[in-house]
Design a protein around this motif. Structure first.
Motif, short mmCIF file in Angstrom:
data_model
loop_
_atom_site.label_atom_id
_atom_site.label_comp_id
_atom_site.label_asym_id
_atom_site.label_seq_id
_atom_site.Cartn_x
_atom_site.Cartn_y
_atom_site.Cartn_z
N GLN A 92 5.20 12.14 -3.53
CA GLN A 92 6.65 12.18 -3.72
C GLN A 92 7.05 11.47 -5.01
O GLN A 92 7.94 11.93 -5.72
CB GLN A 92 7.37 11.55 -2.53
CG GLN A 92 7.20 12.30 -1.23
CD GLN A 92 7.84 13.66 -1.27
OE1 GLN A 92 7.30 14.62 -1.81
NE2 GLN A 92 9.02 13.76 -0.72
N MET A 93 6.40 10.37 -5.30
CA MET A 93 6.68 9.64 -6.54
C MET A 93 6.36 10.52 -7.74
O MET A 93 7.14 10.58 -8.69
CB MET A 93 5.89 8.33 -6.57
CG MET A 93 6.37 7.30 -5.59
SD MET A 93 5.21 5.93 -5.39
CE MET A 93 5.14 5.28 -7.04
N HIS A 94 5.22 11.17 -7.68
CA HIS A 94 4.82 12.05 -8.78
C HIS A 94 5.82 13.20 -8.95
O HIS A 94 6.29 13.47 -10.05
CB HIS A 94 3.42 12.60 -8.52
CG HIS A 94 2.98 13.61 -9.53
ND1 HIS A 94 2.58 13.26 -10.79
CD2 HIS A 94 2.93 14.96 -9.46
CE1 HIS A 94 2.29 14.36 -11.47
NE2 HIS A 94 2.49 15.41 -10.68
N PHE A 105 0.84 -1.20 0.00
CA PHE A 105 0.00 0.00 0.00
C PHE A 105 0.87 1.25 0.00
O PHE A 105 1.88 1.30 0.70
CB PHE A 105 -0.93 0.00 1.21
CG PHE A 105 -1.91 -1.14 1.18
CD1 PHE A 105 -3.11 -1.00 0.52
CD2 PHE A 105 -1.61 -2.35 1.79
CE1 PHE A 105 -4.01 -2.05 0.46
CE2 PHE A 105 -2.50 -3.40 1.74
CZ PHE A 105 -3.71 -3.26 1.07
N PHE A 106 0.48 2.24 -0.77
CA PHE A 106 1.22 3.48 -0.89
C PHE A 106 0.49 4.58 -0.13
O PHE A 106 -0.71 4.80 -0.37
CB PHE A 106 1.34 3.88 -2.37
CG PHE A 106 2.24 2.98 -3.17
CD1 PHE A 106 3.53 3.38 -3.49
CD2 PHE A 106 1.81 1.74 -3.59
CE1 PHE A 106 4.36 2.57 -4.24
CE2 PHE A 106 2.64 0.91 -4.33
CZ PHE A 106 3.92 1.33 -4.65
N SER A 107 1.20 5.26 0.76
CA SER A 107 0.59 6.39 1.46
C SER A 107 0.38 7.52 0.47
O SER A 107 1.02 7.58 -0.59
CB SER A 107 1.50 6.86 2.61
OG SER A 107 2.66 7.49 2.08
N HIS A 150 15.24 5.55 -3.36
CA HIS A 150 15.16 5.19 -1.94
C HIS A 150 13.69 5.04 -1.58
O HIS A 150 12.87 5.87 -1.98
CB HIS A 150 15.77 6.29 -1.06
CG HIS A 150 17.24 6.42 -1.21
ND1 HIS A 150 17.84 7.00 -2.31
CD2 HIS A 150 18.24 6.04 -0.40
CE1 HIS A 150 19.14 6.97 -2.16
NE2 HIS A 150 19.42 6.40 -1.01
N VAL A 151 13.38 4.01 -0.83
CA VAL A 151 12.01 3.75 -0.41
C VAL A 151 11.98 3.51 1.10
O VAL A 151 12.69 2.65 1.61
CB VAL A 151 11.43 2.51 -1.14
CG1 VAL A 151 10.04 2.18 -0.63
CG2 VAL A 151 11.42 2.72 -2.64
N VAL A 152 11.17 4.31 1.78
CA VAL A 152 10.95 4.10 3.21
C VAL A 152 9.68 3.27 3.32
O VAL A 152 8.62 3.67 2.85
CB VAL A 152 10.80 5.43 3.98
CG1 VAL A 152 10.55 5.17 5.46
CG2 VAL A 152 12.02 6.31 3.78
N SER A 153 9.82 2.08 3.91
CA SER A 153 8.68 1.17 3.98
C SER A 153 8.52 0.66 5.41
O SER A 153 9.45 0.69 6.20
CB SER A 153 8.87 0.00 3.02
OG SER A 153 10.09 -0.66 3.30
N VAL A 181 3.65 -1.06 3.82
CA VAL A 181 3.21 0.32 3.61
C VAL A 181 4.40 1.12 3.10
O VAL A 181 5.45 1.14 3.76
CB VAL A 181 2.64 0.94 4.89
CG1 VAL A 181 2.20 2.37 4.64
CG2 VAL A 181 1.50 0.10 5.45
N ILE A 182 4.22 1.76 1.95
CA ILE A 182 5.26 2.65 1.43
C ILE A 182 4.99 4.01 2.04
O ILE A 182 3.95 4.62 1.79
CB ILE A 182 5.23 2.72 -0.11
CG1 ILE A 182 5.31 1.31 -0.71
CG2 ILE A 182 6.34 3.61 -0.63
CD1 ILE A 182 6.52 0.50 -0.28
#
Length: 106
Positions: free
Chosen positions: A42-44, A34-36, A88-91, A101-102
Motif C-alpha cells: 500500500q505504501m508503494h 514491523f510493516f506487514s 492514515h496508518v492502521v497499527s 505492527v503496521i
C-alpha cells in the motif's frame, strides 16, 4: 426479551490513553515497528514513505479508536498531514505490547 452476554470478548489491555502512549513509546525505536507485506504494498502504491508512517504513529491524531479485529488483536487508525499528504496508518500492538505492527496505510 432475550438477555445474552457477549462471548469471547477480550478486554482492552489497558485504557485507550495508555495504549496510545505505549504505541508512541515503542515507535521511538524503529526496530520495534514491523510493516506487514500488505502495508508495504500500500505504501508503494500510494507513494507513502516510512518517514511519513513513523511521524503519523509518533504524533498523529486518532482517526479511529482502538477496536478488536476479527483475529482478536487490538488496532487503531492514526492520521497525520506530513509534507502536504494526508496519511492514515492502521497499527496494532502485539499481544505482549512489545512491538508495533503496521497493518495498512492509506
Amino acid at each position: 426479551m432475550i438477555n445474552k452476554k457477549p462471548q469471547n470478548v477480550v478486554k482492552l489491555p489497558g485504557n485507550r490513553h495508555t495504549m496510545l502512549t505505549t504505541l508512541r513509546d515503542l515507535a521511538k525505536n524503529s526496530s520495534k515497528v514491523f510493516f506487514s507485506a500488505h502495508a508495504e504494498q500500500q505504501m508503494h502504491d500510494r507513494n507513502i514513505t516510512r518517514t511519513q508512517v513513523m511521524e503519523c504513529i509518533r504524533i498523529g491524531t486518532v482517526f479511529e479508536e482502538w477496536h478488536q479485529d476479527i483475529h482478536g488483536g487490538w488496532r487503531c487508525t492514526l492520521q497525520h498531514i506530513h509534507a502536504g499528504d494526508d496519511v492514515h496508518v492502521v497499527s496494532a500492538l502485539d499481544s505482549d505490547c512489545k512491538f508495533v505492527v503496521i497493518i495498512t496505510t492509506f
